[in-house]
Design an enzyme around this catalytic site. Structure first.
Site, mmCIF file in Angstrom:
data_model
loop_
_atom_site.group_PDB
_atom_site.id
_atom_site.type_symbol
_atom_site.label_atom_id
_atom_site.label_comp_id
_atom_site.label_asym_id
_atom_site.label_seq_id
_atom_site.Cartn_x
_atom_site.Cartn_y
_atom_site.Cartn_z
ATOM 1 N N TYR A 71 -11.542 -8.404 6.743
ATOM 2 C CA TYR A 71 -10.407 -8.345 5.805
ATOM 3 C C TYR A 71 -10.012 -9.772 5.432
ATOM 4 C CZ TYR A 71 -5.939 -7.770 3.593
ATOM 5 O OH TYR A 71 -4.921 -7.845 2.682
ATOM 6 N N ASP A 124 -11.829 -17.675 8.209
ATOM 7 C CA ASP A 124 -10.506 -17.185 7.824
ATOM 8 C C ASP A 124 -9.692 -16.984 9.105
ATOM 9 O OD1 ASP A 124 -8.293 -15.756 7.081
ATOM 10 O OD2 ASP A 124 -9.372 -14.279 5.863
ATOM 11 N N LYS A 158 -0.074 -16.835 7.556
ATOM 12 C CA LYS A 158 0.703 -16.002 8.466
ATOM 13 C C LYS A 158 1.645 -16.788 9.399
ATOM 14 C CE LYS A 158 -1.323 -11.604 7.855
ATOM 15 N NZ LYS A 158 -2.678 -11.184 7.506
ATOM 16 N N TYR A 199 0.820 -1.214 0.000
ATOM 17 C CA TYR A 199 0.000 0.000 0.000
ATOM 18 C C TYR A 199 0.857 1.269 0.000
ATOM 19 C CZ TYR A 199 -3.977 -3.021 0.685
ATOM 20 O OH TYR A 199 -4.939 -3.979 0.500
#
Ligand SMILES: *Cc1c(COP(=O)(O)O)cnc(C)c1O
Length: 434
Positions: A154, A255, A284, A26
């Site tokens: 998200y 998730d 992760k 980003y």
């Protein structure tokens, strides 16, 4: 533009070339914010090129649960690299992948029996969504091709994952013509330990009931909404979602890419509600932050549904699927976690974070603080100026990367109380100067 930067040191060369050539997450390349060059990392410390040492509060975005440069994980990578770093997974198998998949089935909630390995979290979410779509196509209900997701969620940056992210922070208006339209329920409002009121699930319940013939799956982050707001919600909400999915014949995708491997105080956040999803995404922390790897688990029913359909197989197969190096480190990282008293350790971190965050409520700029497991969040009234605040954190010897109004930490599990105190007290000094 052709600017010649004077070369005064290795560091300035790296940093100027970084701004010239390299995208960061980003980031803008026209008005770049200078990055910090890390040359090595050990334990909870990041070592910068200029000699600065920073206590890491981010665990490299939830990943480095055992800290950096861990001897056990180093050894797992080194011994695997001398055997093979990668082989294709089509028609070939190997112990690191098989052992990892068996382990994941054993430690995840009951009923998740089959494992699809992939390269990154977003891909694991794509795979989960594709599994759900292909399941309903195979079961001859192709109209079940929409998702129901939660606001403030998200799920990653690829297109199907993005379609399930919060429509506002996920920039759906900008990508209006290319992002699939999904259904969204309001974000849960009742916090994790608050008194449950079933009104909190009312609108979700209405939507799933009205749209069940179109819905392939519900996609959500269990208990902890991460990058979409760092919010912790009631296990009763999750339990109700499971019941409503069963009632209306909709699959549930959990998730757990951020929450997996102990972060919320449970090994998997679904355990807070004692539910099993039909499909679960992991990523992760799966390799302790060493390698990029992710997994999508599903139930026997979902895998059978998919394989009994027209295609006769699941239509996905990444080149680097089951990468042996990543799987070996993942096996070592999970064994390391499970052989420790990780629950007591997360409770210790939670208690220390709670204690250290108490004084923040006296600051005018702070709206709220909250802690769950090894996650500490300071919600500000106004968005912080990232470029400015980053410098102040570094000057305090800590690495914290806020977004918007959220200043938050999810430190490595090896962080000592003294390191956690230094981290949070550094944040306090910075915020009290704003
Ligand atoms: C980080 C994250 C993802 C995306 O994972 P990547 O590895 O960045 O692609 C998806 N879902 C959740 C909950 C995450 O925290």
């Amino acid at each position: 533009m052709n600017t010649i930067t004077p070369v005064s040191s290795h560091e300035s060369q790296i940093l100027s070339k970084d701004q010239q050539f390299v995208w960061h997450p980003y980031s803008s390349l026209t008005t770049p914010i200078p990055a910090y060059e890390v040359v090595s990392a050990e334990g909870v410390n990041l070592h910068l090129a200029d000699g600065t040492e920073l206590i890491d509060g981010m665990a490299s975005w939830w990943c480095a649960i055992h800290g950096y440069n861990h001897p056990v994980l180093n050894e797992a990578a080194k011994s695997q690299i001398d055997k093979m770093s990668h082989v294709m997974f089509g028609g070939i198998t190997h112990a690191p992948a098989v052992n990892l998949c068996e382990k994941l089935v054993q430690i995840t909630p009951q009923g998740l029996d089959k494992v699809f390995l992939s390269d990154s979290g977003s891909v694991a979410v794509e795979v989960a969504i594709k599994m759900a779509f292909q399941y309903w196509i195979s079961r001859e209900q192709p109209n079940k091709n929409k998702l129901l997701s939660l606001r403030n969620g998200y799920h990653g940056d690829t297109f199907a994952a993005m379609s399930a992210c919060d429509p506002v922070t996920g920039m759906h208006h900008m990508f209006e013509r290319v992002v699939a339209k999904q259904y969204f329920a309001p974000a849960p409002q009742i916090a994790v330990h608050e008194q449950w009121d079933k009104q909190d699930i009312a609108e979700f319940s209405q939507i799933i009931s009205a749209k069940k013939d179109q819905l392939a799956a519900v996609v959500l982050e269990p208990i902890v909404q991460g990058a979409g707001g760092m919010r912790f919600y009631s296990p009763h909400y999750l339990k109700s979602v499971r019941e409503l999915c069963d009632q209306h014949n909709v699959l549930l995708i959990a998730d757990e890419i951020a929450t997996g491997f102990g972060r919320s105080g449970k090994l998997f956040a679904c355990e807070w509600a004692q539910i099993s999803p039909d499909i679960m995404c992991l990523g992760k922390a799966i390799t302790g932050g060493y390698m990029t790897l992710a997994a999508t688990l599903c139930s026997e029913e979902v895998s059978r549904g998919i394989c009994e359909g027209e295609a006769g197989c699941f239509m996905h197969g990444p080149t680097f699927m089951g990468n042996p190096l990543a799987c070996s480190v993942a096996n070592a990282s999970i064994d390391l976690l499970l052989s420790s008293d990780w629950q007591a350790n997360i409770q210790r971190i939670e208690a220390t974070l709670k204690h250290e965050l108490t004084p923040f409520s006296a600051l005018d700029t702070v709206a709220e603080t909250r802690v769950l497991g090894a996650i500490g969040v300071i919600q500000m009234h106004e968005p912080v100026n990232l470029a400015e605040i980053q410098k102040l954190f570094v000057a305090e010897g800590i690495w914290v990367r806020p977004f918007g109004k959220l200043v938050y930490v999810m430190p490595p599990y090896i962080s000592t109380d003294a390191e956690l105190c230094k981290l949070i007290q550094g944040i306090y000094r910075v915020l009290s100067k704003l």
